[in-house]
Design a protein around this motif. Structure first.
Motif, PDB file in Angstrom:
ATOM      1  N   PHE A 105       6.162 -16.300  18.136  1.00 41.16           N
ATOM      2  CA  PHE A 105       7.519 -16.298  17.567  1.00 41.16           C
ATOM      3  C   PHE A 105       7.552 -15.542  16.233  1.00 41.16           C
ATOM      4  O   PHE A 105       8.396 -14.671  16.008  1.00 41.16           O
ATOM      5  CB  PHE A 105       7.972 -17.755  17.398  1.00 41.16           C
ATOM      6  CG  PHE A 105       9.312 -17.908  16.730  1.00 41.16           C
ATOM      7  CD1 PHE A 105      10.489 -17.810  17.458  1.00 41.16           C
ATOM      8  CD2 PHE A 105       9.397 -18.166  15.364  1.00 41.16           C
ATOM      9  CE1 PHE A 105      11.728 -17.947  16.839  1.00 41.16           C
ATOM     10  CE2 PHE A 105      10.629 -18.310  14.735  1.00 41.16           C
ATOM     11  CZ  PHE A 105      11.798 -18.208  15.476  1.00 41.16           C
ATOM     12  N   PHE A 106       6.614 -15.862  15.342  1.00 44.12           N
ATOM     13  CA  PHE A 106       6.619 -15.224  14.011  1.00 44.12           C
ATOM     14  C   PHE A 106       6.220 -13.754  14.090  1.00 44.12           C
ATOM     15  O   PHE A 106       6.832 -12.900  13.441  1.00 44.12           O
ATOM     16  CB  PHE A 106       5.678 -15.966  13.049  1.00 44.12           C
ATOM     17  CG  PHE A 106       6.128 -17.364  12.756  1.00 44.12           C
ATOM     18  CD1 PHE A 106       7.399 -17.603  12.257  1.00 44.12           C
ATOM     19  CD2 PHE A 106       5.283 -18.442  12.965  1.00 44.12           C
ATOM     20  CE1 PHE A 106       7.827 -18.893  11.978  1.00 44.12           C
ATOM     21  CE2 PHE A 106       5.700 -19.739  12.701  1.00 44.12           C
ATOM     22  CZ  PHE A 106       6.975 -19.957  12.212  1.00 44.12           C
ATOM     23  N   MET A 107       5.191 -13.454  14.871  1.00 44.83           N
ATOM     24  CA  MET A 107       4.713 -12.063  14.942  1.00 44.83           C
ATOM     25  C   MET A 107       5.780 -11.173  15.590  1.00 44.83           C
ATOM     26  O   MET A 107       6.009 -10.048  15.142  1.00 44.83           O
ATOM     27  CB  MET A 107       3.403 -11.985  15.738  1.00 44.83           C
ATOM     28  CG  MET A 107       2.257 -12.742  15.078  1.00 44.83           C
ATOM     29  SD  MET A 107       1.262 -11.671  14.026  1.00 44.83           S
ATOM     30  CE  MET A 107       0.043 -12.803  13.376  1.00 44.83           C
ATOM     31  N   ALA A 108       6.423 -11.663  16.638  1.00 45.69           N
ATOM     32  CA  ALA A 108       7.461 -10.858  17.298  1.00 45.69           C
ATOM     33  C   ALA A 108       8.641 -10.664  16.342  1.00 45.69           C
ATOM     34  O   ALA A 108       9.209  -9.569  16.251  1.00 45.69           O
ATOM     35  CB  ALA A 108       7.909 -11.532  18.597  1.00 45.69           C
ATOM     36  N   GLY A 109       8.988 -11.699  15.604  1.00 47.84           N
ATOM     37  CA  GLY A 109      10.084 -11.599  14.627  1.00 47.84           C
ATOM     38  C   GLY A 109       9.742 -10.625  13.517  1.00 47.84           C
ATOM     39  O   GLY A 109      10.586  -9.818  13.095  1.00 47.84           O
TER      40      GLY A 109
END
Ligand code: TMP
Length: 253
Positions: A56-60
């Motif tokens: 979630f964080f890396m894609a964001g």
């Protein structure tokens, strides 16, 4: 099925050779450690939650232009990542006094810092990851001045993004740790975000109650780590609102 080649095993993750050159498979274990592995436990479902939250964080971050090693999630516990040469430094960003900073400088836990503070720790378990100054980093060649400038700016961009994500779901981002790696493309080297971003490597406090929702729950024996991580995942929308705790991974889609 042929066994995959193990490339590296750390305390919370395993890296296997990836399907294509320049890739690795990152497997998230359920193992929790603290104080340089003096305290250990297995928290059923932690790996599943951290895999999802790190995705979630890396894609964001990628969507706002921060380069990361994340390619795609493969299954409940694994993600495909770019292989990088890890810079042997842990980069910590702090917004609020806590943990080792509060202890070292005699600050009250929870005190807001005048501005975000970026620190470097040498990645060396035998030495207990000591705090190091830029002088040490440059003198011993762990990174160059340009790398340090790029690492600070990358860390501050991650801080802006993560603080916003957390604020939106009623969580204060107190501090976090990231790791950064080098990749080479056509003779040019660039730095990208590597490792993971999850409640294992952040301090997250509920804005209303101050309740800790991160690995301090384990470090300080404050209750169920699985429930704390499930709460963060649910608020971020990476778990369905009515799903049970991650100790029953079949409920986590
Ligand atoms: P500290 O206050 O113990 O120095 O930790 C700062 C931040 O770094 C905190 O969010 C927890 C994270 N951290 C790790 O991810 N790995 C570690 O080994 C340590 C010591 C801290």
């Amino acid at each position: 099925m042929a066994r995959r080649k193990l490339v590296y095993e750390g305390k919370a993750k395993i890296l296997y050779e990836g399907p294509e050159p320049g890739t690795l498979v990152q497997y998230f274990k359920d193992d929790a450690t603290a104080f340089n592995a003096q305290k250990k436990d297995v928290i059923e479902g932690k790996g599943v939650l951290n895999n999802r939250m790190s995705e979630f964080f890396m894609a964001g971050l990628a969507a706002v232009g921060v380069p990361t090693h994340f390619i795609r999630r493969l299954n409940m516990r694994e993600q495909l990542i770019r292989s990088v040469e890890i810079i042997p430094l842990e980069v910590v960003v702090r917004n609020v006094a806590a943990g080792s900073l509060a202890k070292r400088l005699g600050l009250t836990e929870g005190e807001a810092l005048p501005r975000p503070i970026v620190e470097f720790y040498l990645k060396d378990d035998k030495l207990g990851d000591p705090l190091v100054a830029e002088e040490h980093i440059l003198a011993f060649g762990w990174a160059q001045q340009q790398d340090l400038d790029d690492m600070v700016s990358l860390a501050l961009r991650v801080n802006d993004f993560l603080s916003g994500c957390m604020m939106a779901v009623g969580i204060k981002l107190v501090d976090f740790k990231i790791e950064i790696g080098r990749i080479w493309q056509d003779d040019f080297m660039r730095l990208i975000l590597a490792d993971e971003i999850s409640p294992d490597s952040c301090r997250l406090w509920d804005i209303e109650t101050g309740k800790k929702l991160d690995k301090d729950v384990f470090r300080e024996d404050l209750g169920s780590l699985s429930e704390a991580y499930t709460e963060v995942a649910r608020r971020l929308g990476v778990l369905p609102a009515n799903s049970g705790p991650a100790v029953r991974p079949h409920l986590v889609n």
